[in-house]
Design a protein around this motif. Structure first.
Motif, mmCIF file in Angstrom:
data_model
loop_
_atom_site.group_PDB
_atom_site.id
_atom_site.type_symbol
_atom_site.label_atom_id
_atom_site.label_comp_id
_atom_site.label_asym_id
_atom_site.label_seq_id
_atom_site.Cartn_x
_atom_site.Cartn_y
_atom_site.Cartn_z
ATOM 1 N N GLY A 1 0.829 -1.424 0.028
ATOM 2 C CA GLY A 1 0.025 0.082 0.169
ATOM 3 C C GLY A 1 0.744 1.197 0.181
ATOM 4 N N LEU A 2 2.054 1.300 0.868
ATOM 5 C CA LEU A 2 2.825 2.452 0.773
ATOM 6 C C LEU A 2 4.223 1.982 1.000
ATOM 7 C CD1 LEU A 2 3.184 5.488 1.451
ATOM 8 C CD2 LEU A 2 3.240 4.770 3.823
ATOM 9 N N MET A 3 5.065 2.479 0.294
ATOM 10 C CA MET A 3 6.637 2.234 0.442
ATOM 11 C C MET A 3 7.108 3.499 1.195
ATOM 12 S SD MET A 3 7.632 0.470 -3.140
ATOM 13 C CE MET A 3 6.736 1.914 -4.217
ATOM 14 N N ILE A 4 8.070 3.397 2.049
ATOM 15 C CA ILE A 4 8.912 4.459 2.778
ATOM 16 C C ILE A 4 10.367 4.116 2.271
ATOM 17 C CG2 ILE A 4 9.567 5.602 4.758
ATOM 18 C CD1 ILE A 4 7.079 4.149 6.289
ATOM 19 N N THR A 5 10.691 4.903 1.362
ATOM 20 C CA THR A 5 12.096 4.857 0.729
ATOM 21 C C THR A 5 13.200 5.151 1.783
ATOM 22 O OG1 THR A 5 12.474 7.248 0.061
ATOM 23 C CG2 THR A 5 11.311 5.651 -1.626
ATOM 24 N N GLU A 6 14.203 4.722 1.714
ATOM 25 C CA GLU A 6 15.365 4.571 2.525
ATOM 26 C C GLU A 6 15.803 6.028 3.119
ATOM 27 O OE1 GLU A 6 19.094 4.074 -0.332
ATOM 28 O OE2 GLU A 6 16.976 3.192 -0.933
ATOM 29 N N ALA A 7 16.746 5.903 4.249
ATOM 30 C CA ALA A 7 16.924 7.255 4.823
ATOM 31 C C ALA A 7 17.693 8.135 3.669
ATOM 32 C CB ALA A 7 18.082 6.965 5.983
ATOM 33 N N THR A 8 17.256 9.245 3.541
ATOM 34 C CA THR A 8 17.693 10.071 2.396
ATOM 35 C C THR A 8 18.159 11.333 2.975
ATOM 36 O OG1 THR A 8 16.060 9.282 0.975
ATOM 37 C CG2 THR A 8 16.905 11.190 0.464
ATOM 38 N N ALA A 9 19.447 11.697 2.773
ATOM 39 C CA ALA A 9 20.106 12.703 3.564
ATOM 40 C C ALA A 9 19.625 14.087 3.078
ATOM 41 C CB ALA A 9 21.737 12.605 3.305
ATOM 42 N N ILE A 10 19.419 15.049 4.334
ATOM 43 C CA ILE A 10 19.153 16.325 3.890
ATOM 44 C C ILE A 10 20.280 17.432 3.814
ATOM 45 C CG2 ILE A 10 16.738 16.164 5.103
ATOM 46 C CD1 ILE A 10 19.024 17.832 7.277
ATOM 47 N N LEU A 11 21.386 16.799 4.307
ATOM 48 C CA LEU A 11 22.536 17.552 4.281
ATOM 49 C C LEU A 11 23.601 16.566 3.804
ATOM 50 C CD1 LEU A 11 22.439 19.813 7.252
ATOM 51 C CD2 LEU A 11 22.205 20.608 4.902
ATOM 52 N N PRO A 12 24.747 16.860 2.852
ATOM 53 C CA PRO A 12 25.822 15.908 2.584
ATOM 54 C C PRO A 12 26.539 15.378 3.626
ATOM 55 C CG PRO A 12 26.294 18.105 1.671
ATOM 56 C CD PRO A 12 24.889 18.131 2.339
ATOM 57 N N GLU A 13 26.627 16.345 4.623
ATOM 58 C CA GLU A 13 27.574 15.817 5.659
ATOM 59 C C GLU A 13 26.702 14.987 6.623
ATOM 60 O OE1 GLU A 13 26.155 19.920 6.696
ATOM 61 O OE2 GLU A 13 26.877 18.737 5.005
ATOM 62 N N GLY A 14 25.423 14.668 6.419
ATOM 63 C CA GLY A 14 24.530 14.112 7.424
ATOM 64 C C GLY A 14 24.214 12.702 6.794
ATOM 65 N N ARG A 15 25.019 12.022 5.947
ATOM 66 C CA ARG A 15 24.784 10.778 5.320
ATOM 67 C C ARG A 15 25.629 9.574 6.356
ATOM 68 N NH1 ARG A 15 27.896 11.576 -0.618
ATOM 69 N NH2 ARG A 15 28.932 13.350 0.743
ATOM 70 N N ILE A 16 24.899 8.587 6.357
ATOM 71 C CA ILE A 16 25.302 7.313 6.879
ATOM 72 C C ILE A 16 26.555 6.964 5.989
ATOM 73 C CG2 ILE A 16 25.016 5.114 7.869
ATOM 74 C CD1 ILE A 16 21.670 5.859 7.374
ATOM 75 N N SER A 17 26.382 6.828 4.948
ATOM 76 C CA SER A 17 27.617 6.417 3.952
ATOM 77 C C SER A 17 27.557 7.362 2.788
ATOM 78 C CB SER A 17 27.380 4.999 3.583
ATOM 79 O OG SER A 17 26.498 4.834 2.510
ATOM 80 N N VAL A 18 28.835 7.155 2.135
ATOM 81 C CA VAL A 18 28.773 8.021 0.846
ATOM 82 C C VAL A 18 27.815 7.796 -0.147
ATOM 83 C CG1 VAL A 18 30.869 6.584 -0.316
ATOM 84 C CG2 VAL A 18 30.437 9.095 -0.579
ATOM 85 N N ASN A 19 27.115 6.510 -0.168
ATOM 86 C CA ASN A 19 26.405 6.038 -0.873
ATOM 87 C C ASN A 19 24.925 6.226 -0.677
ATOM 88 O OD1 ASN A 19 28.946 3.626 -1.454
ATOM 89 N ND2 ASN A 19 28.092 4.981 -3.207
ATOM 90 N N ASP A 20 24.591 6.912 0.325
ATOM 91 C CA ASP A 20 23.154 7.241 0.569
ATOM 92 C C ASP A 20 22.508 8.126 -0.475
ATOM 93 O OD1 ASP A 20 23.750 6.132 2.941
ATOM 94 O OD2 ASP A 20 23.160 7.678 4.259
ATOM 95 N N LEU A 21 21.378 7.965 -0.557
ATOM 96 C CA LEU A 21 20.415 8.924 -1.345
ATOM 97 C C LEU A 21 20.429 10.105 -0.584
ATOM 98 C CD1 LEU A 21 17.298 6.764 -2.608
ATOM 99 C CD2 LEU A 21 19.197 7.680 -3.876
ATOM 100 N N GLY A 22 20.363 11.355 -1.729
ATOM 101 C CA GLY A 22 20.302 12.756 -0.923
ATOM 102 C C GLY A 22 19.038 13.508 -1.446
ATOM 103 N N ILE A 23 18.523 14.538 -1.017
ATOM 104 C CA ILE A 23 17.852 15.269 -1.175
ATOM 105 C C ILE A 23 18.091 16.749 -0.688
ATOM 106 C CG2 ILE A 23 16.461 14.858 0.920
ATOM 107 C CD1 ILE A 23 14.669 15.084 -2.439
ATOM 108 N N TRP A 24 19.572 17.114 -0.637
ATOM 109 C CA TRP A 24 20.130 18.299 -0.082
ATOM 110 C C TRP A 24 20.267 19.294 -1.282
ATOM 111 C CZ3 TRP A 24 23.330 13.731 -0.026
ATOM 112 C CH2 TRP A 24 24.557 14.040 -0.968
ATOM 113 N N ASP A 25 20.024 18.934 -2.458
ATOM 114 C CA ASP A 25 20.057 19.598 -3.786
ATOM 115 C C ASP A 25 19.102 19.297 -4.722
ATOM 116 O OD1 ASP A 25 21.525 20.301 -6.455
ATOM 117 O OD2 ASP A 25 22.965 21.069 -4.802
ATOM 118 N N ASP A 26 18.789 20.591 -5.440
ATOM 119 C CA ASP A 26 17.714 20.444 -6.350
ATOM 120 C C ASP A 26 17.906 19.471 -7.478
ATOM 121 O OD1 ASP A 26 16.391 22.278 -4.931
ATOM 122 O OD2 ASP A 26 16.386 23.884 -6.720
#
Length: 339
Positions: A54-79
């Motif tokens: 019914g609903l998918m919650i996508t993986e932890a997506t970083a709001i700032l580049p320095e806030g990533r768990i790993s360098v291969n995290d998805l991001g949402i800090w830039d347009d």
């Protein structure tokens, strides 16, 4: 005759989920190093949409580049991230699923190069770097980062937003007295420790009027840490600010031994649901249709959030329907040949 709740629709604000099965946010570490979407993500999320969640919650997506768990995290800090995220949304919608994005900052668990921050300068364990204690300016930057991420998520077309306030990442470390030793307005009593989350929710609500979830760690499994009863007050504050559902997980703010077994976190969800009169999602080793249905019939939760079982089986909804003896229409007509 008992009505099966797992396949009943669920309304949250202006969004209707076709059933109560939710894919939990699970890190895949498959993004490009600049946080952009890869073809893998379209396959990964698209297959679960085809599978009927019914609903998918996508993986932890970083709001700032320095806030990533790993360098291969998805991001949402830039347009530049909006277009790839929009493609994930379109894959979900094409097969009848709704989709959420989990907005996250890793805090002291960030492993990317550069400065890492936390409420207090305490390392998670000997394998992690010691973070810097955040200044008030640092806190303002994070709050604005969440607000900007909410705007981008709206542009990408997501149906639901979730704030990651669990598992030892930044917001969780502010909430827990085990990791927050501050003496200013962001530390000490529960109201002060909640202040960062309060500010983040307000900042997001200024940009977003759709459904908003918060994922929490309801139990620290360590003496002096948070327990589910503490989250009754936190949950009341959240709902007063316009949070629609509490996604109840547990652990990982400090190293601890956790005795995990089927449905072990469900009582935490029920405690918070009943104590605060809020909508909750239950997670944690729920692997069969019967288990999921029992949680709903008991009134312990409103949504069933499935993680590893959906990694093993993208078609868990079909299997759960068979187990519960209810009809299940495939999202792609040709699948009827196999189903």
């Amino acid at each position: 005759m008992l009505v099966v709740k797992l396949f009943a629709s669920y309304q949250v604000r202006n969004v209707t989920l076709k059933n109560r099965i939710v894919m939990a946010p699970m890190c895949t570490y498959e993004a490009n190093s600049d946080g952009t979407v890869q073809p893998f993500h379209l396959t990964h999320y698209g297959s679960r949409a085809v599978g009927g969640v019914g609903l998918m919650i996508t993986e932890a997506t970083a709001i700032l580049p320095e806030g990533r768990i790993s360098v291969n995290d998805l991001g949402i800090w830039d347009d530049q991230h909006i277009e790839g995220q929009r493609q994930i949304v379109e894959q979900a919608h094409a097969y009848g699923a709704k989709i959420a994005i989990q907005l996250a900052h890793a805090g002291r668990k960030a492993t990317v190069d550069g400065r890492i921050v936390a409420p207090t300068a305490l390392a998670f364990n000997e394998n992690y770097r010691t973070p810097e204690e955040m200044t008030l300016e640092d806190i303002d930057i994070v709050v604005q980062g969440f607000a900007n991420a909410a705007r981008r998520a709206q542009q990408a077309g997501f149906d639901v937003l979730e704030i990651h306030a669990a598992h030892g990442y930044l917001v969780n470390t502010f909430l827990s007295p085990l990791t927050n030793k501050r003496t200013d307005d962001y530390g000490g009593n529960a109201e002060n420790r909640y202040r960062l989350l309060r500010n983040i929710i307000d900042a997001i609500r200024a940009k977003w009027d759709g459904p908003l979830f918060v994922r929490i760690s309801a139990h620290d499994y360590t003496e002096g840490g948070l327990v589910p009863e503490d989250f009754i007050q936190f949950a009341r504050w959240m709902t007063s600010q316009g949070v629609d559902l509490i996604d109840v997980s547990s652990g990982a703010v400090v190293p601890a031994t956790i005795n995990a077994y089927p449905l072990y976190q469900v009582p935490f969800a029920k405690t918070i649901k009943e104590g605060a009169n809020v909508e909750v999602g239950a997670v944690g080793l729920i692997t069969t249709g019967q288990e999921a249905e029992q949680v709903l019939q008991d009134g312990s939760a409103d949504l069933i959030i499935i993680g590893r079982e959906l990694l093993r089986d993208p078609y868990f909804p079909y299997r759960a329907a068979k187990q519960l003896g209810v009809p299940f229409e495939p999202t792609v007509a040709v699948y009827k040949r196999g189903w």
